[in-house]
Design an enzyme around this catalytic site. Structure first.
Site, mmCIF file in Angstrom:
data_model
loop_
_atom_site.group_PDB
_atom_site.id
_atom_site.type_symbol
_atom_site.label_atom_id
_atom_site.label_comp_id
_atom_site.label_asym_id
_atom_site.label_seq_id
_atom_site.Cartn_x
_atom_site.Cartn_y
_atom_site.Cartn_z
ATOM 1 N N MET A 30 24.386 -43.436 26.977
ATOM 2 C CA MET A 30 24.697 -44.066 25.689
ATOM 3 C C MET A 30 25.047 -42.976 24.666
ATOM 4 O O MET A 30 25.005 -43.215 23.460
ATOM 5 C CB MET A 30 23.510 -44.919 25.221
ATOM 6 C CG MET A 30 23.215 -46.055 26.205
ATOM 7 S SD MET A 30 22.378 -47.467 25.479
ATOM 8 C CE MET A 30 20.885 -46.735 24.876
ATOM 9 N N TYR A 32 25.042 -39.249 22.536
ATOM 10 C CA TYR A 32 24.119 -38.376 21.816
ATOM 11 C C TYR A 32 23.398 -37.489 22.844
ATOM 12 O O TYR A 32 22.179 -37.480 22.962
ATOM 13 C CB TYR A 32 23.127 -39.165 20.958
ATOM 14 C CG TYR A 32 22.750 -38.377 19.713
ATOM 15 C CD1 TYR A 32 23.677 -38.196 18.694
ATOM 16 C CD2 TYR A 32 21.505 -37.780 19.581
ATOM 17 C CE1 TYR A 32 23.376 -37.439 17.576
ATOM 18 C CE2 TYR A 32 21.187 -37.020 18.468
ATOM 19 C CZ TYR A 32 22.129 -36.861 17.472
ATOM 20 O OH TYR A 32 21.829 -36.099 16.360
ATOM 21 N N LEU A 33 24.242 -36.779 23.586
ATOM 22 C CA LEU A 33 23.794 -36.101 24.804
ATOM 23 C C LEU A 33 22.802 -34.974 24.524
ATOM 24 O O LEU A 33 22.921 -34.266 23.523
ATOM 25 C CB LEU A 33 25.019 -35.549 25.544
ATOM 26 C CG LEU A 33 26.094 -36.600 25.865
ATOM 27 C CD1 LEU A 33 27.323 -35.912 26.473
ATOM 28 C CD2 LEU A 33 25.561 -37.678 26.803
ATOM 29 N N HIS A 34 21.847 -34.831 25.412
ATOM 30 C CA HIS A 34 20.887 -33.730 25.332
ATOM 31 C C HIS A 34 20.748 -33.109 26.719
ATOM 32 O O HIS A 34 21.427 -33.536 27.671
ATOM 33 C CB HIS A 34 19.537 -34.222 24.781
ATOM 34 C CG HIS A 34 18.987 -35.412 25.500
ATOM 35 N ND1 HIS A 34 18.506 -35.346 26.787
ATOM 36 C CD2 HIS A 34 18.858 -36.714 25.126
ATOM 37 C CE1 HIS A 34 18.092 -36.538 27.164
ATOM 38 N NE2 HIS A 34 18.306 -37.403 26.184
ATOM 39 N N HIS A 37 20.677 -35.300 29.821
ATOM 40 C CA HIS A 37 21.968 -35.792 30.328
ATOM 41 C C HIS A 37 22.711 -34.667 31.062
ATOM 42 O O HIS A 37 23.324 -34.896 32.104
ATOM 43 C CB HIS A 37 22.862 -36.261 29.166
ATOM 44 C CG HIS A 37 22.305 -37.416 28.393
ATOM 45 N ND1 HIS A 37 21.861 -37.314 27.101
ATOM 46 C CD2 HIS A 37 22.130 -38.715 28.739
ATOM 47 C CE1 HIS A 37 21.445 -38.494 26.677
ATOM 48 N NE2 HIS A 37 21.584 -39.358 27.646
ATOM 49 N N GLY A 147 17.922 -40.931 34.965
ATOM 50 C CA GLY A 147 16.797 -40.044 34.670
ATOM 51 C C GLY A 147 15.466 -40.712 34.979
ATOM 52 O O GLY A 147 15.289 -41.912 34.746
HETATM 53 O O1 PAF Z 1 19.555 -45.045 30.299
HETATM 54 C C1 PAF Z 1 20.504 -45.318 29.534
HETATM 55 O O2 PAF Z 1 20.975 -44.483 28.751
HETATM 56 C C2 PAF Z 1 21.082 -46.726 29.547
HETATM 57 O O3 PAF Z 1 20.092 -47.670 29.770
HETATM 58 C C3 PAF Z 1 22.241 -46.885 30.543
HETATM 59 C C4 PAF Z 1 21.781 -46.669 31.979
HETATM 60 C C5 PAF Z 1 23.355 -45.897 30.208
HETATM 61 C C6 PAF Z 1 22.816 -48.310 30.444
HETATM 62 O O4 PAF Z 1 23.301 -48.580 29.175
#
Ligand code: PAF
Length: 283
Positions: A30, A32-34, A37, A147
């Site tokens: 979703m 806002y990577l950290h 990710h 994760g």
């Molecule tokens: O874990 C997440 O960031 C979300 O639940 C996902 C798997 C991207 C689904 O929107």
């Protein structure tokens, strides 16, 4: 890195990759990577030739009282991070592209989606399963990374893949933590400095649970009580749940038996921020 926002273009590109013999790894996010990710992306690079990262803040997994509107977003920063990680495709569809007018078909996981997180977020896993199923049909990945922090989510997705015969391998990567043990999360940004300090108690309490299990404590109730006591030493913490379950089936456990993998999981609120964390204890 190619940036795609249309479903049909993404589908065509994924099929082209497959036709040319490339193995596709998908990292659904979703944004806002950290570092958490990035570790999933690096894992995806190890097991595939082409890495697709999706960034989509999925409205159907948020309840009306939750943080969909204020969920942190920074697509420019994310894009440049993904560039430097050697990602092949960034898939960033709009809400209208993923949920066109008249959308009315959902994937509804049963039983294991109504416990733990599901008890506090009743429609959450319907939204997660639906969007992940759509992403699998759009990007057609050979493997997809999730994760361990969202332990229940990973188990539900594995179950969905088995039940609906998706041909995607699910890889679950370990939790990435800050120096003081706080699990990395896009939501940590919401915490005030005081709440941020206090939130480190979650990992400390999970460590205590692990230590108790290793020392032979078999009663889940005793472990849960001790974890709750530790978290309650921080005044800003409000516990939603602390639970002990079988790490594979999510079956509730009263007495821990030798030879089992045990999931100790929890959710707690610090001010307006709800955090989850867990630890798997191998017996
Ligand atoms: O874990 C997440 O960031 C979300 O639940 C996902 C798997 C991207 C689904 O929107």
């Amino acid at each position: 890195m190619k940036i795609i926002s249309s479903v049909s273009e993404m589908q065509a590109f994924a099929e082209e990759l497959r036709r040319s013999g490339k193995r596709i790894g998908l990292v659904p996010t979703m944004g806002y990577l950290h570092e958490g990710h990035l570790s999933l992306i690096r894992r995806a690079r190890e097991v595939s030739d082409a890495v697709i990262v999706s960034i989509f803040v999925n409205p159907t997994q948020f309840a009306p009282n939750e943080d969909f509107e204020r969920y942190p977003r920074d697509i420019e920063r994310d894009t440049s991070l993904l560039h430097s990680e050697g990602v092949t495709i960034l898939f960033t569809p709009s809400v209208e592209e993923m949920y066109p007018a008249g959308f009315s078909t959902y994937v509804v996981p049963e039983s294991i989606s109504s416990i733990l997180e599901g008890k506090f977020r009743p429609a959450h896993f319907r939204g997660v399963a639906t969007i992940v199923a759509k992403l699998f049909l759009i990007a057609h990945p050979h493997a997809a990374m999730f994760g361990q922090k969202d332990a229940q989510q990973s188990i539900i997705i594995k179950r969905m893949v088995r039940d609906l015969n998706f041909d995607t391998q699910i890889i679950v990567a370990p939790i990435m933590r800050e120096k003081d043990g706080l699990a990395k999360s896009s939501r940590n940004i919401y915490l005030s400095p005081g709440e941020r300090n206090d939130a480190a108690i979650l990992f400390q309490s999970l460590n205590k649970a692990e230590e108790m299990i290793h020392k032979g404590e078999a009663s889940a109730a005793v472990i849960i009580k001790e974890v709750e006591k530790i978290i309650h030493t921080k005044k800003t913490a409000v516990i939603d749940y602390v639970a002990v379950n079988d790490a594979e089936s999510l079956a509730e456990i009263a007495e821990i038996q030798k030879g089992k993998s045990i999931l100790v999981s929890l959710a707690a609120r610090f001010g307006k921020t709800r955090l989850i964390d867990n630890i798997i204890v191998q017996q």
